[in-house]
Scaffold this motif. Structure first.
Motif, PDB file in Angstrom:
ATOM      1  N   TRP A 150     -30.352  -9.884  -6.534  1.00  0.00           N
ATOM      2  CA  TRP A 150     -29.727 -10.381  -5.304  1.00  0.00           C
ATOM      3  C   TRP A 150     -29.039 -11.732  -5.552  1.00  0.00           C
ATOM      4  CZ3 TRP A 150     -35.314  -9.362  -4.413  1.00  0.00           C
ATOM      5  CH2 TRP A 150     -35.577  -8.183  -3.715  1.00  0.00           C
ATOM      6  N   ASP A 151     -29.873 -12.747  -5.770  1.00  0.00           N
ATOM      7  CA  ASP A 151     -29.349 -14.110  -5.905  1.00  0.00           C
ATOM      8  C   ASP A 151     -28.599 -14.281  -7.222  1.00  0.00           C
ATOM      9  OD1 ASP A 151     -30.758 -14.338  -3.586  1.00  0.00           O
ATOM     10  OD2 ASP A 151     -32.328 -15.630  -4.398  1.00  0.00           O
ATOM     11  N   ILE A 152     -28.984 -13.486  -8.205  1.00  0.00           N
ATOM     12  CA  ILE A 152     -28.330 -13.546  -9.516  1.00  0.00           C
ATOM     13  C   ILE A 152     -26.870 -13.100  -9.397  1.00  0.00           C
ATOM     14  CG2 ILE A 152     -28.292 -12.422 -11.786  1.00  0.00           C
ATOM     15  CD1 ILE A 152     -30.461 -14.498 -11.688  1.00  0.00           C
ATOM     16  N   ILE A 210     -38.505 -15.963  -6.905  1.00  0.00           N
ATOM     17  CA  ILE A 210     -38.410 -15.885  -8.369  1.00  0.00           C
ATOM     18  C   ILE A 210     -36.947 -15.726  -8.791  1.00  0.00           C
ATOM     19  CG2 ILE A 210     -39.072 -14.559 -10.414  1.00  0.00           C
ATOM     20  CD1 ILE A 210     -41.797 -14.070  -9.119  1.00  0.00           C
ATOM     21  N   ASP A 211     -36.164 -14.928  -8.054  1.00  0.00           N
ATOM     22  CA  ASP A 211     -34.752 -14.796  -8.461  1.00  0.00           C
ATOM     23  C   ASP A 211     -33.927 -16.025  -8.068  1.00  0.00           C
ATOM     24  OD1 ASP A 211     -34.850 -13.917  -5.719  1.00  0.00           O
ATOM     25  OD2 ASP A 211     -32.994 -12.795  -5.998  1.00  0.00           O
ATOM     26  N   ASP A 212     -34.400 -16.812  -7.122  1.00  0.00           N
ATOM     27  CA  ASP A 212     -33.751 -18.097  -6.834  1.00  0.00           C
ATOM     28  C   ASP A 212     -33.928 -19.048  -8.014  1.00  0.00           C
ATOM     29  OD1 ASP A 212     -34.900 -16.980  -4.105  1.00  0.00           O
ATOM     30  OD2 ASP A 212     -33.230 -18.303  -3.554  1.00  0.00           O
ATOM     31  N   ILE A 213     -35.154 -19.073  -8.566  1.00  0.00           N
ATOM     32  CA  ILE A 213     -35.445 -19.946  -9.710  1.00  0.00           C
ATOM     33  C   ILE A 213     -34.650 -19.471 -10.922  1.00  0.00           C
ATOM     34  CG2 ILE A 213     -37.315 -20.739 -11.220  1.00  0.00           C
ATOM     35  CD1 ILE A 213     -37.288 -21.861  -8.254  1.00  0.00           C
ATOM     36  N   TRP A 255     -33.123  -9.972   4.890  1.00  0.00           N
ATOM     37  CA  TRP A 255     -34.097 -11.025   5.180  1.00  0.00           C
ATOM     38  C   TRP A 255     -33.493 -12.423   5.340  1.00  0.00           C
ATOM     39  CZ3 TRP A 255     -38.586 -12.462   7.011  1.00  0.00           C
ATOM     40  CH2 TRP A 255     -39.602 -11.505   7.153  1.00  0.00           C
ATOM     41  N   ASN A 256     -32.562 -12.821   4.486  1.00  0.00           N
ATOM     42  CA  ASN A 256     -32.002 -14.177   4.607  1.00  0.00           C
ATOM     43  C   ASN A 256     -31.273 -14.341   5.936  1.00  0.00           C
ATOM     44  OD1 ASN A 256     -32.984 -14.893   2.111  1.00  0.00           O
ATOM     45  ND2 ASN A 256     -31.037 -14.519   1.031  1.00  0.00           N
ATOM     46  N   ALA A 257     -30.630 -13.265   6.381  1.00  0.00           N
ATOM     47  CA  ALA A 257     -29.915 -13.303   7.661  1.00  0.00           C
ATOM     48  C   ALA A 257     -30.897 -13.320   8.836  1.00  0.00           C
ATOM     49  CB  ALA A 257     -28.975 -12.106   7.764  1.00  0.00           C
ATOM     50  N   HIS A 275     -31.250 -23.101  -2.471  1.00  0.00           N
ATOM     51  CA  HIS A 275     -32.040 -21.889  -2.721  1.00  0.00           C
ATOM     52  C   HIS A 275     -33.346 -21.919  -1.930  1.00  0.00           C
ATOM     53  CE1 HIS A 275     -35.259 -23.494  -5.325  1.00  0.00           C
ATOM     54  NE2 HIS A 275     -34.356 -24.322  -5.827  1.00  0.00           N
ATOM     55  N   ASP A 276     -34.016 -20.781  -1.885  1.00  0.00           N
ATOM     56  CA  ASP A 276     -35.270 -20.737  -1.124  1.00  0.00           C
ATOM     57  C   ASP A 276     -36.449 -20.316  -2.000  1.00  0.00           C
ATOM     58  OD1 ASP A 276     -34.644 -17.981  -1.162  1.00  0.00           O
ATOM     59  OD2 ASP A 276     -35.502 -17.671   0.838  1.00  0.00           O
ATOM     60  N   GLY A 277     -36.395 -20.732  -3.266  1.00  0.00           N
ATOM     61  CA  GLY A 277     -37.597 -20.777  -4.095  1.00  0.00           C
ATOM     62  C   GLY A 277     -38.179 -19.462  -4.582  1.00  0.00           C
ATOM     63  N   LEU A 331     -25.489 -20.377  -1.854  1.00  0.00           N
ATOM     64  CA  LEU A 331     -26.703 -20.304  -1.023  1.00  0.00           C
ATOM     65  C   LEU A 331     -27.425 -19.014  -1.377  1.00  0.00           C
ATOM     66  CD1 LEU A 331     -25.216 -21.015   2.552  1.00  0.00           C
ATOM     67  CD2 LEU A 331     -25.736 -22.692   0.783  1.00  0.00           C
ATOM     68  N   THR A 332     -28.660 -19.120  -1.842  1.00  0.00           N
ATOM     69  CA  THR A 332     -29.410 -17.912  -2.193  1.00  0.00           C
ATOM     70  C   THR A 332     -30.613 -17.707  -1.280  1.00  0.00           C
ATOM     71  OG1 THR A 332     -30.685 -19.098  -3.867  1.00  0.00           O
ATOM     72  CG2 THR A 332     -28.649 -18.037  -4.598  1.00  0.00           C
ATOM     73  N   GLY A 333     -30.616 -18.397  -0.150  1.00  0.00           N
ATOM     74  CA  GLY A 333     -31.620 -18.184   0.885  1.00  0.00           C
ATOM     75  C   GLY A 333     -30.924 -18.251   2.235  1.00  0.00           C
ATOM     76  N   PRO A 334     -31.689 -18.382   3.311  1.00  0.00           N
ATOM     77  CA  PRO A 334     -31.075 -18.531   4.628  1.00  0.00           C
ATOM     78  C   PRO A 334     -30.127 -19.749   4.663  1.00  0.00           C
ATOM     79  CG  PRO A 334     -33.406 -18.049   4.836  1.00  0.00           C
ATOM     80  CD  PRO A 334     -33.159 -18.285   3.381  1.00  0.00           C
TER      81      PRO A 334
END
Ligand code: AGV
Ligand code: CA
Length: 315
Positions: A248-250, A16-19, A176-178, A12-14, A128-131
């Motif tokens: 998104w990440d959820i 709020i929705d990643d956490i 953004w992640n892309a 993840h990339d930290g 993967l919830t970030g780049p």
């Protein structure tokens, strides 16, 4: 009570929705969390590390390795966004947790991941919830390790809808992640990894709105309160698309627990631009590597699932 039968690595990339997504993973009895990687993208890595360790300590999973990433993409996130998730480990419920550091890896995330995949006899699912930078490095340097991957669920991309990058040298077509690391996005999409993308096409149906937060707040437990407090920090008064927070990440994380009636999957050949003005754009083309992506969701099923995980007695 379900058995922990799905081995998962969560990168993840930290944000709020990643956490919140890490917290959601920790509510899933079927998930056997094998490791957490941090990509220093939409966060500062120190904040993401502290928040991750606190949640693992809360869930009594202090043995789970956490590896901090050192690879970075060429297109940084705005500093205000990167600073926002400091709130996650500064709110009272998180300050009260005395995080264990026993399982922080001495290796940077991409090398920890390579080592894990080399050593494991079993296939592992990655979320993967970030780049995709850490995994892309592994796949480029050790392509045979793709065989160790059961599924790679990646929140990223915008295929038939506009993106969410609003930068002076960009035409707005990328997610953004892309965009943060376009070459990593390209490497992931053209790799042999069994990818399931979760692009904005799917997450646009899931804004974090008052009705969702109200339903979550109906149940008053320590867990639902923690989740609700975290989400409250994402609320903005500005009704523009770029300022709206989504699940998104959820959504990507929920795919570990959702049944197939909750979403539909399409398969298309995709390409990724790595140059301006559309760096990170993920678009359909007539040839190339077919990629599976979540094209539709049933928002009510997803919302009910998430609320139940954070409020229900699902154990
Ligand atoms: O593009 C969505 C990704 C997700 O992984 N991130 C946020 C989620 O963690 C970037 C992002 C887009 N819009 C944002 C973002 C916003 N308004 N605030 C913070 N991050
Ligand atoms: Ca994220």
């Amino acid at each position: 009570s379900k058995q922990a039968t799905i081995p998962v690595i969560f990168d993840h990339d930290g944000g709020i929705d990643d956490i919140l997504s890490l917290l959601l993973t920790l509510t899933m009895e079927q998930v056997d969390l094998k490791g957490v990687c941090i990509t220093p993208a939409d966060c500062y890595a120190d904040d993401a590390l502290v928040s991750s360790l606190k949640l693992l300590t809360l869930a009594e999973r202090t043995e789970v390795p956490v590896a901090v990433g050192e690879l970075v993409g060429p297109n940084p996130f705005p500093p205000e966004w990167r600073a926002q998730p400091r709130i996650c480990h500064t709110m009272p419920a998180m300050l009260r947790i005395n995080e264990s550091r026993e399982a922080v890896s001495a290796l940077p995330a991409h090398l920890w991941l390579k080592q894990y995949l080399q050593d494991t006899p079993d296939k592992v699912t990655m979320v993967l919830t970030g780049p995709a930078t850490n995994l892309a490095w592994v796949l480029q340097h050790y392509p045979a390790l793709a065989e160790k991957l059961q599924t790679v669920i990646w929140m990223g991309g915008a295929i038939t809808v506009k993106g969410n990058v609003a930068m002076h040298d960009h035409n707005g077509s990328a997610e953004w992640n892309a965009y943060w690391d376009p070459k990593a996005t390209q490497a992931l999409i053209t790799s042999r990894a069994p990818l399931l993308m979760v692009p904005l096409d799917a997450t646009n149906a899931l804004p974090v709105n008052k009705a969702f937060l109200q339903t979550l707040a109906h149940t008053d437990t320590a867990l639902s309160d923690l989740a609700g407090q975290l989400w409250a920090n994402t609320v903005t008064a500005i009704p523009a698309y770029e300022f709206t927070y989504f699940l998104w990440d959820i959504l990507a994380t929920s795919l570990l627990g959702l049944t197939e009636e909750a979403y539909s999957v399409s398969e298309d050949c995709l390409q990724v631009s790595v140059t301006t003005p559309n760096a990170g754009q993920t678009y359909r083309c007539s040839s190339g590597n077919p990629v599976r992506w979540v094209s539709q969701v049933n928002p009510q099923i997803v919302i009910d699932y998430v609320i139940n995980q954070f409020t229900g007695d699902h154990k």
